[in-house]
Design a protein around this motif. Sequence first.
Motif: not given
Length: 144
Positions: A13-17, A20-24, A111-117, A125-131
Motif C-alpha cells: 500500500r505504501v508503494e502504491e501511494l 500514484d503520486a509519481l504518476a501525477q 496512511y500518510l503521504v507527504s511531499v517536501r521541497r 529537490e523534493f522528497t516523497l514519503s508514505a507511512t
Amino acid sequence: MQPTETQTTAIERVEELIQDALAQLPAGTTLKDDYRSNEAACDDPTDNGPAGRIIVEHRHWIVSSESFGAWKTDMVIPPLVAYWQQQGFEVRHDLRDRPDPRYTVENADGYLVSVRRYDRGASYEFTLSATSPCIWQNGTPNPQ
C-alpha cells in the motif's frame, strides 16, 4: 486489540501511494530511494493503541528528467496537492508557506503521504514519503 493489515499489505500500500503520486508528475520523473523501513516501532501511536505494533515508511528523492536531476521550478507540490484533494485525502500539515515547504495528507485508511521541497539555491529537490498506520506485523498481536 483489533486486527490490522499485515506488514506485507502495508508495504504494498505504501508503494502504491508513492507510485500514484509519481504518476501525477511530469513525464520522465523517477524516484531514488532515500529511506526505507518496513518495521519501524510504533512507540508513540497517535491512535492510543497498544504497544508492539510497527509502521512501514518509505521515502524517495523525486528525480527530474532534466539535467542534474534537480527541479528548476516548483512543479511538484501543486499537482500533488490537486491530486490528493481530488482523491479525498485529509490535509494533516499544510506548510507550503515555509522556506522548505511540506504538504502531508492522510487517506481514509490512515496512511500518510507527504511531499517536501528543499531549496538548493539554483534549483529545488523534493522528497516523497508514505507511512502506514500502526499495524501488527502479521495482522494480529503476537501470542504471549
